[in-house]
Design a protein around this motif. Structure first.
Motif, short mmCIF file in Angstrom:
data_model
loop_
_atom_site.label_atom_id
_atom_site.label_comp_id
_atom_site.label_asym_id
_atom_site.label_seq_id
_atom_site.Cartn_x
_atom_site.Cartn_y
_atom_site.Cartn_z
N UNK A 166 70.06 14.00 67.95
CA UNK A 166 68.86 13.71 67.17
C UNK A 166 67.76 14.62 67.68
N UNK A 167 67.18 15.41 66.77
CA UNK A 167 66.14 16.37 67.13
C UNK A 167 64.91 16.05 66.27
N UNK A 168 63.75 16.05 66.88
CA UNK A 168 62.50 15.81 66.16
C UNK A 168 61.67 17.09 66.22
N UNK A 169 61.22 17.55 65.06
CA UNK A 169 60.45 18.78 65.06
C UNK A 169 59.83 19.06 63.71
N UNK A 170 59.37 20.28 63.54
CA UNK A 170 58.73 20.75 62.32
C UNK A 170 59.56 21.91 61.79
N UNK A 171 60.29 21.69 60.70
CA UNK A 171 61.22 22.73 60.23
C UNK A 171 60.51 23.94 59.64
N UNK A 172 59.19 23.90 59.52
CA UNK A 172 58.47 25.10 59.11
C UNK A 172 58.43 26.13 60.22
N UNK A 173 58.61 25.65 61.46
CA UNK A 173 58.53 26.52 62.63
C UNK A 173 59.92 27.07 62.97
N UNK A 174 60.08 28.41 63.00
CA UNK A 174 61.40 28.99 63.30
C UNK A 174 62.00 28.47 64.61
N UNK A 175 61.19 28.34 65.64
CA UNK A 175 61.72 27.87 66.93
C UNK A 175 62.25 26.45 66.84
N UNK A 176 61.56 25.61 66.09
CA UNK A 176 61.98 24.22 65.92
C UNK A 176 63.28 24.15 65.12
N UNK A 177 63.36 24.94 64.05
CA UNK A 177 64.57 24.96 63.23
C UNK A 177 65.75 25.52 64.02
N UNK A 178 65.49 26.53 64.82
CA UNK A 178 66.56 27.11 65.64
C UNK A 178 67.08 26.09 66.67
N UNK A 179 66.19 25.29 67.23
CA UNK A 179 66.60 24.25 68.18
C UNK A 179 67.59 23.28 67.54
N UNK A 180 67.36 22.95 66.27
CA UNK A 180 68.27 22.07 65.54
C UNK A 180 69.65 22.71 65.46
N UNK A 181 69.70 24.00 65.13
CA UNK A 181 70.99 24.67 64.98
C UNK A 181 71.70 24.82 66.32
N UNK A 182 70.97 25.08 67.37
CA UNK A 182 71.58 25.17 68.70
C UNK A 182 72.19 23.82 69.08
N UNK A 183 71.47 22.73 68.77
CA UNK A 183 72.00 21.39 69.06
C UNK A 183 73.29 21.15 68.28
N UNK A 184 73.33 21.60 67.02
CA UNK A 184 74.53 21.39 66.21
C UNK A 184 75.70 22.21 66.74
N UNK A 185 75.48 23.48 67.05
CA UNK A 185 76.57 24.32 67.55
C UNK A 185 77.08 23.79 68.89
N UNK A 186 76.18 23.34 69.76
CA UNK A 186 76.62 22.76 71.03
C UNK A 186 77.47 21.52 70.78
N UNK A 187 77.06 20.71 69.79
CA UNK A 187 77.82 19.51 69.43
C UNK A 187 79.20 19.89 68.89
N UNK A 188 79.26 20.92 68.06
CA UNK A 188 80.53 21.37 67.50
C UNK A 188 81.46 21.87 68.61
N UNK A 189 80.91 22.63 69.54
CA UNK A 189 81.73 23.20 70.61
C UNK A 189 82.25 22.13 71.56
N UNK A 190 81.60 20.97 71.59
CA UNK A 190 82.05 19.89 72.47
C UNK A 190 83.18 19.07 71.85
N UNK A 191 83.44 19.30 70.55
CA UNK A 191 84.49 18.54 69.88
C UNK A 191 85.86 19.15 70.16
N UNK A 192 86.93 18.34 70.08
CA UNK A 192 88.26 18.84 70.43
C UNK A 192 88.76 19.95 69.53
N UNK A 193 88.40 19.94 68.24
CA UNK A 193 88.88 20.99 67.35
C UNK A 193 87.83 21.28 66.31
N UNK A 194 87.87 22.50 65.79
CA UNK A 194 86.93 22.91 64.75
C UNK A 194 87.71 23.18 63.47
#
Length: 198
Positions: A166-194
């Motif tokens: 769960x990420x809280x931010x302002x999606x108008x801000x590139x840094x905030x939006x990028x943080x969301x994507x980094x959280x998702x990719x980290x979550x994906x990489x922690x799963x057993x299979x893609x």
């Protein structure tokens, strides 16, 4: 990163393309999110709202909204030397359900945007991703007039599993939006299979 022979338009060998969907209700900020983070000029299908649309789109509390996505948004972000994200922003209205299903095909995960003024409207996007077996991150888009809640309150209202980011931010801000994507990719990489959605 990019091959000289391709003029930067194509991925080099060894680069992993990752398809992600950006979902959520009408007017939650999906087009803004894709536009804020895309390294290329995003493809957008925003059109002006018409009087006919007023009959089917609930604009209560969204009086400043004058456009809507009629197909999808598309953007790209090079996250690391070997991971490139392809972002597909889906339309938010229920009448586009078949198109949303098509856009989810082949995706590895998703972002669900939430507006705290209307939390329940994001449940459908979460349910679609869960039914498809796709991991996702929830991103609360902090609008200026949105009520503020603690993370615990938001998790309870959204009925989130403990492991769902769960990420809280302002999606108008590139840094905030990028943080969301980094959280998702980290979550994906922690799963057993893609395995992409099929």
């Amino acid at each position: 990163m990019h091959s000289n022979s391709s003029d930067g338009h194509y991925l080099d060998p060894g680069v992993t393309p990752v398809k992600l969907v950006v979902m959520g209700p009408f007017a939650v900020g999906k087009t803004t999110f894709v536009g804020a983070v895309s390294e290329i000029r995003p493809a957008s299908t925003e059109e002006r709202l018409t009087r006919a649309g007023e009959l089917v789109d609930d604009l209560r509390g969204l009086e400043d909204k004058d456009t809507t996505t009629v197909a999808h948004d598309f953007g790209r972000l090079t996250l690391t030397d070997d991971i490139v994200l392809y972002l597909f922003g889906t339309p938010g209205q229920a009448r586009f359900a078949a198109m949303i299903e098509d856009l989810m095909y082949g995706a590895l995960g998703g972002v669900v945007l939430v507006d705290t003024r209307r939390v329940a409207e994001s449940w459908d996007a979460m349910a679609r991703l869960e039914e498809a077996g796709l991991a996702y991150v929830v991103a609360v888009n902090a609008f200026p007039d949105s009520p503020a809640y603690t993370e615990a309150e938001l998790r309870a209202a959204l009925d989130l599993d403990p492991w769902t980011p769960l990420v809280i931010g302002d999606v108008r801000e590139p840094g905030s939006a990028r943080t969301v994507l980094i959280a998702l990719v980290s979550h994906l990489l922690s799963r057993p299979s893609l395995e992409p959605a099929s």
